[in-house]
Design an enzyme around this catalytic site. Structure first.
Site, PDB file in Angstrom:
ATOM      1  N   GLU B 148       0.834  -1.201   0.000  1.00 17.65           N
ATOM      2  CA  GLU B 148       0.000   0.000   0.000  1.00 17.65           C
ATOM      3  C   GLU B 148       0.877   1.264   0.000  1.00 17.65           C
ATOM      4  O   GLU B 148       1.830   1.356   0.778  1.00 17.65           O
ATOM      5  CB  GLU B 148      -0.890   0.003   1.255  1.00 17.65           C
ATOM      6  CG  GLU B 148      -1.884   1.161   1.296  1.00 17.65           C
ATOM      7  CD  GLU B 148      -2.695   1.175   2.589  1.00 17.65           C
ATOM      8  OE1 GLU B 148      -2.260   0.576   3.584  1.00 17.65           O
ATOM      9  OE2 GLU B 148      -3.770   1.807   2.594  1.00 17.65           O
ATOM     10  N   LYS B 223      -9.556   2.296  -2.476  1.00 15.52           N
ATOM     11  CA  LYS B 223      -9.794   1.682  -1.158  1.00 15.52           C
ATOM     12  C   LYS B 223     -11.218   1.935  -0.671  1.00 15.52           C
ATOM     13  O   LYS B 223     -11.648   3.086  -0.565  1.00 15.52           O
ATOM     14  CB  LYS B 223      -8.771   2.277  -0.184  1.00 15.52           C
ATOM     15  CG  LYS B 223      -8.771   1.703   1.215  1.00 15.52           C
ATOM     16  CD  LYS B 223      -7.529   2.251   1.951  1.00 15.52           C
ATOM     17  CE  LYS B 223      -7.427   1.801   3.392  1.00 15.52           C
ATOM     18  NZ  LYS B 223      -6.132   2.217   3.996  1.00 15.52           N
ATOM     19  N   CYS B 260      -5.749  -2.736   2.316  1.00 17.31           N
ATOM     20  CA  CYS B 260      -5.491  -2.595   3.756  1.00 17.31           C
ATOM     21  C   CYS B 260      -6.700  -2.888   4.655  1.00 17.31           C
ATOM     22  O   CYS B 260      -7.112  -4.031   4.795  1.00 17.31           O
ATOM     23  CB  CYS B 260      -4.912  -1.219   4.033  1.00 17.31           C
ATOM     24  SG  CYS B 260      -4.088  -1.121   5.664  1.00 17.31           S
TER      25      CYS B 260
END
Lengths: 418, 418
Positions: B148, B223, B260
């Site tokens: 990330e 994300k 994540c």
């Protein structure tokens, strides 16, 4: 290690010997649990560190065992069942008192050969389980859960319909047996049985009866997801449950029951969480190599993702049936479906877990848990707040349509390889 | 073990020393991975059995390592990065050829102190990562994923807006750097960056750019779930993604990216599965004791529940920032948010997984996987068939209403304790 595929002698005598043989510690190939295997093999300091990693002990404190009464431990020795007790850590809160609940899980093998008269089999299982329930009661357990269809052999691999005769109404013999014990010990008992629904054409369900601490029946929940895996196409016997995802608000907290195969479905775990569960039990009957790696993963993930405690229970032993059967795997007929590997344990919302009970013996697992930990983790991680449920509600609605088109972005410069 | 809460000297020199100090094997307290710790401590026979249990190797075969070219291993020694390569097992099918794909994950620490000029920092990271990308390419990796926001320090704990200057458009400097390498090695590269969206008011996103094996940009994903945990309220910098749950159909299979914190959301994992993903990457940046126990659990559960492979990547090292900051935990100000513990690994739909890369060093993890295994597990377990999505679509629709009433059955004989 697992005796899957092994072919025991398929006559009654062999069955009798196999299921009644007491399994003595050390006499079995293999080991009782990974935790004990490592404990016996590593230095104490290293074992503590490895144990901390494997059990996810974040709080800096080592795994805390609960000391039980001498009378209880001697009962466990006399009846040769595994007895373990642990305490989960939670923070003190400024505005709420701790809500500490003592919770128990019981795993057991059957008690008589499967060719014994059904009534005798059922009575013998009750007699076998009773010392463990008594030990739980004497230890101050507040909420106790038994294994899936605990009052019978897990005969669904046979495809024979006669095993339906073990089924009982929700207020039947097994429930009555447990109601007395629930009242005696002021203990909530979750009793997963094979249910005969008298009011709906005598249909069969896979059901958990929730008995309150005063011996009253609070309600029931029926298994939501039915396996069609290996020998367990359980839809031969019962269909998907029609009770939704109830949470039972008991004297000792909000509990729910995710029966067996439902543990493979994150949405099922989620639904109990959305309805407010603080402890979700997963009474199961599962065998063999392929499932065992999933066993601790799914339970711990459910506890993490939904910020509640999980109590996982699996039956123990190899159950040999009178008539051999095939398993749809091209192998010769055989009389058992493999070894139920026990390994019952607890998982907590902070990603920690207890060691597991024996893979070979009956057992009682006890844990003290402060239910405040559930909200503490919700506040800390904010999974509910950040979940964007609206996205998934919409996606599932779309997915249900027969002409659903997945969201796929194809590489335009890619040409299928020859 | 983790240096969380430790307070390094908060001046540039200390920062420089800390982040540029090469970490030599054995010089660090602690251990590189649980797997290596056990390998060094147990007898070979016992280690094999424990390893089989921990890695969920069901097929009866031991963990299979891939032998890489001598030139590759010498590159890993020269640049001191951890290099591991494994092969997952799948059955041969009568109607389909195996679809074996070689997949790589790269984890790395930053390369210069965080007080160096931003352009130099970014260039230095690229130079540091390049030998690992080259090693992947030379090893025949087909699909590679970086960590990330790989092109910058993970500065979001500082709350300082100036770190936004690292952000780039989807076709910016980092992407261009990787496009050349993708083309050179005929390799799909997933590049998670901090994105500057020029067409929408120069807003910032946390984005994965998917680069095809011919160097073309296939698309991007933003994300979906943004943490508000500890020092990582990342919504200070960017908001929840607006790209849905795309699956990218590349020359080497259908891939998706769960960035994540999205790994804590089973619905997010599910959505990529419903859209047909065969490999889902989870590029991450995560620190400390509390998260580490969740790390292997969530990835493996996602692989099991959704019948796809998961590649988990976490950055490495302790990143020290020029200006100290507090962490909302009552502790004094400090200059780092803790140790990013690496531990990148793969999980498979059959519940098996690889060991993890080092907790302290840069690393390249390679695995060969037959994508046919995904459907094999779907057929075996039938999770999609038995999922009852209609129940959950309806439940979520109800839950979204402000007046949602959970399904709770209250014990009528229970009275609140005083």
């Amino acid at each position: 290690m697992e005796p899957v595929g092994q072919q025991p002698e398929d006559n009654g005598e062999a069955a009798k010997e196999k299921v009644t043989l007491p399994i003595k510690q050390g006499s079995i190939h293999g080991f009782e649990s990974l935790h004990r295997l490592l404990e016996a093999s590593l230095s104490p300091q290293l074992f503590q560190e490895v144990s901390r990693l494997l059990l996810g002990l974040n709080c800096g404190c080592p795994l805390e065992r609960i000391a039980l009464l001498e009378t209880t431990t001697s009962v466990s020795e006399k009846h040769y069942f595994d007895l373990q007790a642990f305490r989960f850590h939670a923070d003190k809160e400024p505005l709420r008192e701790p809500r500490i609940v003592r919770v128990g899980l019981i795993q057991n093998s059957i008690a008589l050969p499967t060719n014994a008269p059904f009534s005798e089999q059922k009575t013998a299982i009750m007699q076998k389980v009773k010392p463990m329930i008594d030990a739980a009661g004497a230890s101050g357990v507040n909420v106790l859960c038994l294994q899936e269809a605990w009052m019978m052999p897990f005969a669904f691999c046979t495809r024979e319909k006669r095993w339906c005769e073990f089924a009982e109404p929700v207020d039947g013999e097994s429930t009555q047996f447990l109601q007395d014990l629930a009242k005696k010990y002021n203990m909530v008992i979750v009793s997963p049985i094979l249910e005969r629904d008298l009011n709906h054409g005598e249909t069969i369900w896979n059901t958990a009866v929730v008995i309150g601490n005063q011996g009253n029946i609070i309600g029931k929940h029926r298994k939501n997801h039915i396996p069609r895996v290996g020998d367990f196409n359980e839809s031969t016997y019962y269909m998907e449950g029609n009770t939704g995802h109830p949470v039972f608000e008991t004297a000792y907290g909000k509990i729910a029951v995710n029966i067996c195969y439902g543990r493979h479905h994150p949405l099922n775990w989620m639904a109990f969480g959305l309805n407010g569960a603080e402890i979700v039990f997963n009474p199961s009957a599962t065998v063999g190599e392929l499932l065992q790696p999933m066993w601790p993963i799914e339970a711990r993930n459910a506890a993490i993702a939904n910020s509640y405690f999980v109590g996982s229970i699996n039956r123990v032993g190899t159950e040999v049936f009178p008539n051999p059967f095939t398993s749809g795997d091209g192998k010769p007929q055989h009389s058992d479906f493999g070894h139920f590997y026990g390994s019952s344990h607890f998982s907590a919302p902070d990603a920690s877990c207890t060691p597991s009970l024996s893979r070979y013996r009956d057992g009682l697992m006890i844990a003290d848990m402060d239910l405040n930990l559930c909200r503490q983790l919700k506040d800390k991680w904010g999974f509910r707040m950040t979940a964007r449920y609206e996205l998934y509600s919409e996606l599932l609605a779309q997915y249900l349509k027969p002409d659903f088109a997945p969201q796929v972005i194809v590489d335009p410069s890619w040409q299928k390889r020859p």
